[in-house]
Design a protein around this motif. Structure first.
Motif, PDB file in Angstrom:
ATOM      1  N   MET A  17      47.946  72.045   6.739  1.00 32.05           N
ATOM      2  CA  MET A  17      46.785  71.276   7.183  1.00 32.05           C
ATOM      3  C   MET A  17      45.857  70.849   6.052  1.00 32.05           C
ATOM      4  O   MET A  17      44.876  70.154   6.318  1.00 32.05           O
ATOM      5  N   HIS A  44      43.265  68.717  12.671  1.00 34.07           N
ATOM      6  CA  HIS A  44      43.395  70.172  12.638  1.00 34.07           C
ATOM      7  C   HIS A  44      43.572  70.769  14.028  1.00 34.07           C
ATOM      8  O   HIS A  44      43.928  71.938  14.147  1.00 34.07           O
ATOM      9  N   LYS A  45      43.297  69.986  15.067  1.00 36.35           N
ATOM     10  CA  LYS A  45      43.531  70.481  16.419  1.00 36.35           C
ATOM     11  C   LYS A  45      45.020  70.649  16.723  1.00 36.35           C
ATOM     12  O   LYS A  45      45.372  71.286  17.706  1.00 36.35           O
ATOM     13  N   TRP A  46      45.872  70.090  15.873  1.00 36.67           N
ATOM     14  CA  TRP A  46      47.329  70.229  16.025  1.00 36.67           C
ATOM     15  C   TRP A  46      47.851  71.516  15.400  1.00 36.67           C
ATOM     16  O   TRP A  46      49.047  71.747  15.398  1.00 36.67           O
ATOM     17  N   THR A  47      46.983  72.330  14.851  1.00 39.15           N
ATOM     18  CA  THR A  47      47.433  73.522  14.123  1.00 39.15           C
ATOM     19  C   THR A  47      48.246  74.453  15.009  1.00 39.15           C
ATOM     20  O   THR A  47      49.347  74.895  14.638  1.00 39.15           O
ATOM     21  N   ILE A 105      45.544  66.983   5.659  1.00 36.82           N
ATOM     22  CA  ILE A 105      45.262  66.262   6.895  1.00 36.82           C
ATOM     23  C   ILE A 105      43.761  66.267   7.146  1.00 36.82           C
ATOM     24  O   ILE A 105      43.071  67.261   6.876  1.00 36.82           O
ATOM     25  N   ASN A 106      43.258  65.171   7.671  1.00 37.61           N
ATOM     26  CA  ASN A 106      41.835  65.065   7.974  1.00 37.61           C
ATOM     27  C   ASN A 106      41.431  66.049   9.066  1.00 37.61           C
ATOM     28  O   ASN A 106      42.272  66.581   9.801  1.00 37.61           O
ATOM     29  N   LEU A 107      40.124  66.248   9.194  1.00 42.76           N
ATOM     30  CA  LEU A 107      39.597  67.243  10.133  1.00 42.76           C
ATOM     31  C   LEU A 107      40.008  66.985  11.586  1.00 42.76           C
ATOM     32  O   LEU A 107      40.313  67.946  12.298  1.00 42.76           O
ATOM     33  N   SER A 121      53.926  66.760  10.363  1.00 41.61           N
ATOM     34  CA  SER A 121      52.566  66.765   9.821  1.00 41.61           C
ATOM     35  C   SER A 121      52.314  65.525   8.956  1.00 41.61           C
ATOM     36  O   SER A 121      51.188  64.994   8.925  1.00 41.61           O
ATOM     37  N   GLN A 148      49.510  62.788   9.562  1.00 45.85           N
ATOM     38  CA  GLN A 148      48.567  62.409   8.508  1.00 45.85           C
ATOM     39  C   GLN A 148      48.367  60.895   8.452  1.00 45.85           C
ATOM     40  O   GLN A 148      47.271  60.410   8.148  1.00 45.85           O
ATOM     41  N   THR A 195      49.553  77.659   7.700  1.00 46.50           N
ATOM     42  CA  THR A 195      48.545  76.747   8.228  1.00 46.50           C
ATOM     43  C   THR A 195      47.751  76.091   7.102  1.00 46.50           C
ATOM     44  O   THR A 195      47.477  74.881   7.152  1.00 46.50           O
ATOM     45  N   LYS A 196      47.413  76.859   6.079  1.00 47.80           N
ATOM     46  CA  LYS A 196      46.664  76.314   4.946  1.00 47.80           C
ATOM     47  C   LYS A 196      47.494  75.276   4.210  1.00 47.80           C
ATOM     48  O   LYS A 196      46.983  74.212   3.833  1.00 47.80           O
TER      49      LYS A 196
END
Length: 227
Positions: free
Chosen positions: A59, A67-70, A62-64, A220, A224, A55-56
């Motif tokens: 993401m 991050h809901k796509w994590t 990618i902009n904040l 991803s 982005q 995940t780190k």
């Protein structure tokens, strides 16, 4: 009866029961649920470490809002990884060698990123169709080319995953057939062929993991561009 090499991509059955149903029970058993213990075991700790690092890595650029796509991308990664490794077991079937399944995963995810970009930042999303500083006579041609490349993205995602896994499985089938045929007559050559088959199996395990990561990584990157 002479069997085709492509028969390995058919779902094997025993007493009319598809073995894929039994084989699909193993990946969920590997993903352990939470327990009431204060400290988890080593396997659960390793899984949590892997998910955290993945995940780190995924993401970070990618902009904040993206991050809901994590959870979606992590779940897709685990699904593809389980299905790819599942096909390396005997008497099983690899669902990700079917183009229909891969396209069913690639098209909705790609379309979601595009629609989200058109809704949140339409000017920037449409600006990707025309690079900055393009000469005026080349504007119509470049818009057509960029539009075609945009719609080719999901096809490339599905075909890449299908082609890599299918080619690897066919190569393993060819080498294993050669080792089986050469065993009675040329034992030394059959032994060398079997060693090559073992090395190719290790390579296929790596390919199964890498292709699952590449599939999610490209999604991803598309995300982005539209976040």
């Amino acid at each position: 009866m002479i069997l085709s090499f492509f028969d390995q991509f058919m779902i094997p059955k025993t007493l009319g029961i598809p073995l894929i149903l039994i084989a699909m029970m193993f990946p969920p058993m590997m993903i352990l649920t939470t327990s009431k213990r204060m400290l988890t075991n080593r396997l659960s700790t390793l899984q949590l470490w892997f998910m955290k690092m993945f995940t780190k890595q995924l993401m970070l650029p990618i902009n904040l809002p993206g991050h809901k796509w994590t959870s979606i991308l992590l779940s897709l990664m685990l699904l593809l990884l389980s299905m790819n490794l599942l096909g390396l077991l005997p008497y099983t079937f690899t669902p990700t060698t079917q183009l229909s399944m891969n396209m069913a995963l690639a098209v909705p995810m790609w379309l979601a990123t595009v629609l989200m970009g058109l809704r949140n930042q339409p000017t920037l999303s449409l600006g990707h169709l025309l690079p900055e500083g393009t000469p005026t006579p080349l504007i119509p041609i470049l818009i057509v080319i960029e539009t075609i490349s945009l719609f080719i993205r999901p096809i490339a995602l599905g075909v890449r995953l299908t082609a890599n896994l299918t080619a690897g499985h066919l190569l393993m089938q060819l080498i294993s057939t050669a080792a089986f045929i050469l065993a009675p007559t040329m034992t030394m050559i059959a032994t060398l062929t079997f060693i090559i088959l073992l090395l190719l199996t290790l390579l296929e395990i790596a390919v199964a993991m890498i292709q699952a990561y590449v599939f999610v990584l490209l999604l991803s990157l598309y995300l982005q561009e539209n976040v």
